[in-house]
Design an enzyme around this catalytic site. Sequence first.
Site, mmCIF file in Angstrom:
data_model
loop_
_atom_site.group_PDB
_atom_site.id
_atom_site.type_symbol
_atom_site.label_atom_id
_atom_site.label_comp_id
_atom_site.label_asym_id
_atom_site.label_seq_id
_atom_site.Cartn_x
_atom_site.Cartn_y
_atom_site.Cartn_z
ATOM 1 N N THR A 121 14.113 -0.692 -23.279
ATOM 2 C CA THR A 121 14.053 -1.887 -22.426
ATOM 3 C C THR A 121 14.355 -1.451 -21.003
ATOM 4 O O THR A 121 15.483 -1.043 -20.707
ATOM 5 C CB THR A 121 15.092 -2.938 -22.872
ATOM 6 O OG1 THR A 121 14.840 -3.284 -24.229
ATOM 7 C CG2 THR A 121 15.004 -4.179 -22.004
ATOM 8 N N LYS B 130 22.672 -6.151 -19.126
ATOM 9 C CA LYS B 130 21.651 -5.220 -18.615
ATOM 10 C C LYS B 130 20.280 -5.922 -18.519
ATOM 11 O O LYS B 130 19.608 -5.846 -17.493
ATOM 12 C CB LYS B 130 21.560 -4.020 -19.570
ATOM 13 C CG LYS B 130 20.423 -3.068 -19.249
ATOM 14 C CD LYS B 130 20.081 -2.161 -20.421
ATOM 15 C CE LYS B 130 18.663 -1.660 -20.266
ATOM 16 N NZ LYS B 130 18.176 -0.889 -21.401
ATOM 17 N N LEU C 294 15.214 5.123 -24.965
ATOM 18 C CA LEU C 294 16.253 5.611 -24.041
ATOM 19 C C LEU C 294 17.009 4.445 -23.406
ATOM 20 O O LEU C 294 16.502 3.320 -23.359
ATOM 21 C CB LEU C 294 15.589 6.465 -22.960
ATOM 22 C CG LEU C 294 14.783 7.649 -23.521
ATOM 23 C CD1 LEU C 294 13.828 8.214 -22.482
ATOM 24 C CD2 LEU C 294 15.723 8.725 -24.028
ATOM 25 N N PRO C 295 18.207 4.718 -22.869
ATOM 26 C CA PRO C 295 19.044 3.604 -22.383
ATOM 27 C C PRO C 295 18.458 2.816 -21.203
ATOM 28 O O PRO C 295 18.421 1.596 -21.245
ATOM 29 C CB PRO C 295 20.352 4.289 -21.979
ATOM 30 C CG PRO C 295 20.378 5.571 -22.743
ATOM 31 C CD PRO C 295 18.944 5.990 -22.896
ATOM 32 N N LYS D 15 9.719 -8.929 -22.945
ATOM 33 C CA LYS D 15 11.071 -8.676 -23.469
ATOM 34 C C LYS D 15 12.137 -9.316 -22.557
ATOM 35 O O LYS D 15 13.065 -9.981 -23.021
ATOM 36 C CB LYS D 15 11.283 -7.160 -23.582
ATOM 37 C CG LYS D 15 12.692 -6.693 -23.732
ATOM 38 C CD LYS D 15 13.252 -6.865 -25.131
ATOM 39 C CE LYS D 15 14.724 -6.470 -25.152
ATOM 40 N NZ LYS D 15 15.334 -6.659 -26.430
HETATM 41 P P1 NAD Z 1 21.809 4.483 -27.107
HETATM 42 O O1 NAD Z 1 22.515 4.779 -25.852
HETATM 43 O O2 NAD Z 1 22.612 4.294 -28.371
HETATM 44 O O3 NAD Z 1 20.719 5.626 -27.416
HETATM 45 C C1 NAD Z 1 19.917 6.205 -26.432
HETATM 46 C C2 NAD Z 1 19.856 7.705 -26.663
HETATM 47 O O4 NAD Z 1 19.058 8.308 -25.630
HETATM 48 C C3 NAD Z 1 21.220 8.393 -26.607
HETATM 49 O O5 NAD Z 1 21.432 9.128 -27.804
HETATM 50 C C4 NAD Z 1 21.132 9.304 -25.379
HETATM 51 O O6 NAD Z 1 21.854 10.522 -25.511
HETATM 52 C C5 NAD Z 1 19.642 9.550 -25.294
HETATM 53 N N1 NAD Z 1 19.158 9.966 -23.963
HETATM 54 C C6 NAD Z 1 19.495 9.485 -22.746
HETATM 55 N N2 NAD Z 1 18.795 10.106 -21.774
HETATM 56 C C7 NAD Z 1 18.005 11.020 -22.407
HETATM 57 C C8 NAD Z 1 17.045 11.955 -21.943
HETATM 58 N N3 NAD Z 1 16.746 12.089 -20.641
HETATM 59 N N4 NAD Z 1 16.431 12.728 -22.860
HETATM 60 C C9 NAD Z 1 16.715 12.610 -24.189
HETATM 61 N N5 NAD Z 1 17.599 11.737 -24.680
HETATM 62 C C10 NAD Z 1 18.246 10.944 -23.801
HETATM 63 O O7 NAD Z 1 20.926 3.180 -26.814
HETATM 64 P P2 NAD Z 1 20.263 2.181 -27.893
HETATM 65 O O8 NAD Z 1 21.222 1.081 -28.227
HETATM 66 O O9 NAD Z 1 19.639 2.983 -28.974
HETATM 67 O O10 NAD Z 1 19.139 1.494 -26.990
HETATM 68 C C11 NAD Z 1 17.950 2.171 -26.624
HETATM 69 C C12 NAD Z 1 17.053 1.189 -25.892
HETATM 70 O O11 NAD Z 1 16.733 0.102 -26.762
HETATM 71 C C13 NAD Z 1 17.716 0.575 -24.652
HETATM 72 O O12 NAD Z 1 16.769 0.475 -23.622
HETATM 73 C C14 NAD Z 1 18.181 -0.785 -25.135
HETATM 74 O O13 NAD Z 1 18.250 -1.738 -24.085
HETATM 75 C C15 NAD Z 1 17.077 -1.129 -26.131
HETATM 76 N N6 NAD Z 1 17.490 -2.062 -27.188
HETATM 77 C C16 NAD Z 1 18.692 -1.896 -27.822
HETATM 78 C C17 NAD Z 1 19.067 -2.796 -28.807
HETATM 79 C C18 NAD Z 1 20.396 -2.644 -29.534
HETATM 80 O O14 NAD Z 1 20.823 -3.586 -30.203
HETATM 81 N N7 NAD Z 1 21.062 -1.502 -29.437
HETATM 82 C C19 NAD Z 1 18.219 -3.863 -29.153
HETATM 83 C C20 NAD Z 1 16.979 -3.983 -28.519
HETATM 84 C C21 NAD Z 1 16.625 -3.075 -27.526
#
Ligand code: NAD
Length: 301
Positions: A96, A246, A65-66, A171
Amino acid sequence: MKRVGFIGVGTMGTPMVTNLLKAGFSVLAYDVRPEALDEAGRRGAAVVGSAAEAAQDSEIVVTMLPSSSDVEACYCGPAGVLSGAPAGRLCVDMSTIDPGTSRLVADRAKAQGVRFLDAPVSGAVPRAVEGTLTIMVGGNERDLEEARPVLSALGSTIIHVGPVGSGEVAKLCNNLIAGVAMVAVSEAFRLAERFGVDPKVLTQVIQKSSGQTWVMEHNHPVPGMVATAASSRDYAAGFMTDLMAKDLGLAVMAGREERVPLFAASAALQLYRLASAQGLGRKDFSSVYTLLKASAESAPV
Ligand code: NAD
């Protein structure tokens, strides 16, 4: 454990679900965005109507999740994971977030006999697609062993860091270094540019000197220095500036709470925020280099 409840099928979650399916797990997917759920369904996941349902009907729960508030809401809110998970269920949060929130959610889970690991990842989208993420885990070691087959489908390096929250700490520490190093490399190459030093030659010097860093070797901010770096494809992410801001924000907040001075991280955070405000939020974090231009010759020194 063959049935995985996967909550949060966004940028990272979608390829992770694909890898679980490829490895022979069945997946019950949930997301608040219907279009994200449709995509998970097209990839072969069964789609459910709430986080509670995903937690009730699976054998292990993974969340991706975000932010901290999303994780708290998804676990503790109405129709959340903890309202569906029976005692004994193992939950793995791979988002994260702030280590304090991991501890808080773990405590709430424990109060009803649910087990919780924090397991954030490093590697961004390409390694999520390959299934070669680095996964840093906080929580009980026996729980990690139980989760290991699922985590092995997602990552190639799995490290137990310590108690709940410590995966997140690892992390944030890693990204603190990467974020600050990118600013340092960018500043160095801008300074060299003003003196007419060839960036290729400077790269050769630094590669063999004490300034050598992963960031310069793999994600050089100067276009044309490393063919596979984001800078050589107009800073297409990679790892977005907004995500670096972030993560540095989480590190600086953790430092404040624990009374640890974080000078370089705080300065770098402001620079990434500025980059985001200048339209670079969705570009790779190496694009911060494009902001660090010298002022006009006529500016007083
Ligand atoms: P994203 O926003 O693309 O995906 C997150 C998903 O969670 C979305 O589809 C959103 O609708 C859903 N969501 C939000 N609240 C929700 C809830 N209460 N119930 C169900 N679903 C819900 O984000 P992402 O890029 O996939 O990143 C996810 C996590 O991974 C973050 O914490 C980010 O910091 C971490 N991360 C991302 C990357 C990257 O390159 N994108 C790399 C390493 C770590």
